[in-house]
Design a protein around this motif. Structure first.
Motif, PDB file in Angstrom:
ATOM      1  N   ARG A 163      -3.155  -3.961   1.043  1.00  0.00           N
ATOM      2  CA  ARG A 163      -3.885  -2.767   0.609  1.00  0.00           C
ATOM      3  C   ARG A 163      -4.781  -2.247   1.731  1.00  0.00           C
ATOM      4  NH1 ARG A 163      -6.226  -4.938  -3.481  1.00  0.00           N
ATOM      5  NH2 ARG A 163      -4.516  -4.528  -4.931  1.00  0.00           N
ATOM      6  N   GLN A 164      -5.418  -3.172   2.468  1.00  0.00           N
ATOM      7  CA  GLN A 164      -6.296  -2.782   3.559  1.00  0.00           C
ATOM      8  C   GLN A 164      -5.517  -2.124   4.701  1.00  0.00           C
ATOM      9  OE1 GLN A 164      -9.629  -2.809   3.619  1.00  0.00           O
ATOM     10  NE2 GLN A 164      -9.543  -1.825   5.643  1.00  0.00           N
ATOM     11  N   LEU A 165      -4.314  -2.596   4.941  1.00  0.00           N
ATOM     12  CA  LEU A 165      -3.478  -1.983   5.970  1.00  0.00           C
ATOM     13  C   LEU A 165      -3.236  -0.511   5.645  1.00  0.00           C
ATOM     14  CD1 LEU A 165      -0.975  -4.917   6.524  1.00  0.00           C
ATOM     15  CD2 LEU A 165      -2.160  -3.729   8.384  1.00  0.00           C
ATOM     16  N   SER A 166      -2.965  -0.239   4.371  1.00  0.00           N
ATOM     17  CA  SER A 166      -2.756   1.148   3.947  1.00  0.00           C
ATOM     18  C   SER A 166      -4.048   1.954   4.063  1.00  0.00           C
ATOM     19  CB  SER A 166      -2.243   1.177   2.502  1.00  0.00           C
ATOM     20  OG  SER A 166      -2.085   2.501   2.048  1.00  0.00           O
ATOM     21  N   THR A 167      -5.165   1.347   3.624  1.00  0.00           N
ATOM     22  CA  THR A 167      -6.475   2.017   3.699  1.00  0.00           C
ATOM     23  C   THR A 167      -6.828   2.361   5.138  1.00  0.00           C
ATOM     24  OG1 THR A 167      -7.258   0.824   1.741  1.00  0.00           O
ATOM     25  CG2 THR A 167      -8.937   1.780   3.182  1.00  0.00           C
ATOM     26  N   SER A 168      -6.428   1.496   6.066  1.00  0.00           N
ATOM     27  CA  SER A 168      -6.736   1.709   7.480  1.00  0.00           C
ATOM     28  C   SER A 168      -5.779   2.690   8.144  1.00  0.00           C
ATOM     29  CB  SER A 168      -6.701   0.377   8.235  1.00  0.00           C
ATOM     30  OG  SER A 168      -7.717  -0.490   7.743  1.00  0.00           O
ATOM     31  N   GLY A 169      -4.845   3.224   7.376  1.00  0.00           N
ATOM     32  CA  GLY A 169      -3.963   4.266   7.904  1.00  0.00           C
ATOM     33  C   GLY A 169      -2.653   3.776   8.470  1.00  0.00           C
ATOM     34  N   TYR A 170      -2.319   2.499   8.241  1.00  0.00           N
ATOM     35  CA  TYR A 170      -1.042   1.984   8.742  1.00  0.00           C
ATOM     36  C   TYR A 170       0.027   2.183   7.673  1.00  0.00           C
ATOM     37  CZ  TYR A 170      -4.074  -0.354  12.146  1.00  0.00           C
ATOM     38  OH  TYR A 170      -5.000  -0.615  13.122  1.00  0.00           O
ATOM     39  N   GLY A 210     -15.058  -6.689   2.050  1.00  0.00           N
ATOM     40  CA  GLY A 210     -15.565  -6.470   0.695  1.00  0.00           C
ATOM     41  C   GLY A 210     -16.965  -5.895   0.650  1.00  0.00           C
ATOM     42  N   THR A 211     -17.873  -6.435   1.469  1.00  0.00           N
ATOM     43  CA  THR A 211     -19.277  -5.989   1.430  1.00  0.00           C
ATOM     44  C   THR A 211     -19.572  -4.860   2.407  1.00  0.00           C
ATOM     45  OG1 THR A 211     -19.979  -8.217   0.779  1.00  0.00           O
ATOM     46  CG2 THR A 211     -21.683  -6.743   1.642  1.00  0.00           C
ATOM     47  N   TYR A 212     -19.072  -4.981   3.641  1.00  0.00           N
ATOM     48  CA  TYR A 212     -19.450  -4.033   4.688  1.00  0.00           C
ATOM     49  C   TYR A 212     -18.374  -3.016   5.040  1.00  0.00           C
ATOM     50  CZ  TYR A 212     -23.162  -7.468   5.069  1.00  0.00           C
ATOM     51  OH  TYR A 212     -24.204  -8.307   4.785  1.00  0.00           O
ATOM     52  N   SER A 213     -17.257  -3.053   4.318  1.00  0.00           N
ATOM     53  CA  SER A 213     -16.182  -2.055   4.472  1.00  0.00           C
ATOM     54  C   SER A 213     -15.740  -1.858   5.919  1.00  0.00           C
ATOM     55  CB  SER A 213     -16.628  -0.700   3.890  1.00  0.00           C
ATOM     56  OG  SER A 213     -16.969  -0.824   2.542  1.00  0.00           O
ATOM     57  N   MET A 214     -15.646  -2.945   6.652  1.00  0.00           N
ATOM     58  CA  MET A 214     -15.176  -2.853   8.027  1.00  0.00           C
ATOM     59  C   MET A 214     -13.652  -2.724   8.029  1.00  0.00           C
ATOM     60  SD  MET A 214     -17.644  -5.366  10.177  1.00  0.00           S
ATOM     61  CE  MET A 214     -17.409  -4.323  11.615  1.00  0.00           C
ATOM     62  N   ARG A 215     -13.112  -2.211   9.136  1.00  0.00           N
ATOM     63  CA  ARG A 215     -11.682  -1.975   9.226  1.00  0.00           C
ATOM     64  C   ARG A 215     -11.089  -2.747  10.407  1.00  0.00           C
ATOM     65  NH1 ARG A 215      -9.997   4.138   7.391  1.00  0.00           N
ATOM     66  NH2 ARG A 215     -11.026   4.078   5.347  1.00  0.00           N
ATOM     67  N   PRO A 216     -10.529  -3.908  10.141  1.00  0.00           N
ATOM     68  CA  PRO A 216      -9.926  -4.703  11.216  1.00  0.00           C
ATOM     69  C   PRO A 216      -8.709  -3.988  11.795  1.00  0.00           C
ATOM     70  CG  PRO A 216     -10.240  -5.994   9.196  1.00  0.00           C
ATOM     71  CD  PRO A 216     -10.430  -4.572   8.834  1.00  0.00           C
TER      72      PRO A 216
END
Length: 335
Positions: free
Chosen positions: A104-111, A72-78
């Motif tokens: 949603r993050q999985l999609s943002t990370s390109g998965y 949320g704060t640092y926009s890191m991509r696990p």
């Protein structure tokens, strides 16, 4: 001498705790560093690492806090593994927001979206007791380009688990969706049929199956196979034959599972000759019948003291299936 620890000292302790999978200590030291006013933001990876070990420890508190900071704060991509582990925690604790954010993050990370990304969200809704939203996940999956399979609906199927009252409530939810002018997903319909079959309730299974048109659903091969499953449980071959006829009229092509179920259903009858018909029909399509078909047929032949038992074992070996001593010993035993 009063020496104040700097961020490097805290980072070293946190890293050591993480290596030991001590999520509680890592998180406690991380919060202490924040309280001391140290520039933790300069090492946002600490939040990501703490979230990872927190997920391994099933700590919703740690995962939630570190998720807000790291993503949320640092926009890191696990990595995908970490995200799937977070999804597991979200499912277990009924945290639907975290599950949604993770997908949603999985999609943002390109998965690319996959079926098993959505199952935890369904599980989270079930933990919250919101079966209607769990059904809606199936529609979300389809809109996202993922066609739900029977495997995707396992969380709902397990929740209904032979409880006829719960099964009826699930069916009423489908009716509600229809009344709200929402599409009833075929996989949602099928899981209710599956639950009826699991309960070995042939009347409820058939009644639900017959309501497909009223719900705006077109039965697919899974629907018919599930009804056949109920027929097997109740040894109702006549109903099974009727289902097969209706499947043909609907121009649905039987699959391997269909043949296997019809063979198994035939083996529940005194007259089991149709089992051989289905076996030969599979082979005529250059399909190698599954091992379980041969095992079930061998068991029936042994029970009936039918000498074709030996022929079936030979055919099993021809197709590379192992014939165990236990199977060979079946023939000759008294009924």
């Amino acid at each position: 001498m009063n020496v104040q620890a700097n961020l490097s000292c805290y980072a070293t302790i946190i890293s050591a705790a993480l290596r030991l999978s001590d999520a509680a200590t890592a998180f406690s030291v991380l919060k202490e560093a924040e309280s001391a006013g140290l520039p933790v933001q300069s090492q946002p990876r600490l939040y990501l690492d703490a979230m990872r070990v927190g997920a391994n420890s099933d700590s919703e508190e740690i995962v939630n806090y570190c998720w807000d900071k790291a993503i949320g704060t640092y926009s890191m991509r696990p990595d995908e593994g970490t995200l799937l582990n977070v999804l597991r925690v979200a499912a277990k604790t009924g945290n639907t927001k975290l599950a949604t954010d993770t997908i949603r993050q999985l999609s943002t990370s390109g998965y690319p979206y996959k079926e098993h990304y959505f199952t935890p969200l369904m599980e989270a809704f079930i933990v919250k007791g919101d079966l209607k939203s769990a059904f809606n996940v199936l529609d979300i999956m389809r809109v996202s380009g993922v066609s739900p399979t029977l495997r995707a609906t396992l969380p709902i199927r397990k929740q209904l688990d032979k409880d006829v009252d719960a099964i009826d409530k699930a069916y009423y939810i489908l009716e509600e969706l229809k009344k709200e002018n929402k599409a009833v997903d075929i996989s949602a319909f099928n899981v209710v049929v599956a639950a009826c079959a699991d309960a070995k309730d042939i009347e409820r299974t058939i009644a639900t199956y017959r309501e497909a048109q009223a719900l705006g659903v077109k039965p697919n091969i899974d629907t018919y196979n599930l009804v056949l499953e109920a027929c097997i449980h109740t040894r109702m071959k006549g109903m099974g034959n009727l289902v097969i006829d209706e499947m043909k009229k609907a121009e649905i092509t039987p699959n391997l599972e269909t043949y296997a179920k019809m063979m198994e259903l035939s083996c529940t009858q005194k007259n089991y000759e149709d089992a051989f018909v289905y076996l030969e029909e599979m082979k005529s399509y250059d399909i190698v019948p599954p091992e379980n078909c041969y095992v079930r047929l061998a068991q029936k032949l042994a029970y009936e003291q039918d000498p074709r038992f030996h022929m079936v074992l030979e055919e099993m070996e021809t197709f590379g299936y192992k014939v165990t001593p236990r199977i060979r010993a079946l023939y000759g035993k008294s009924k």
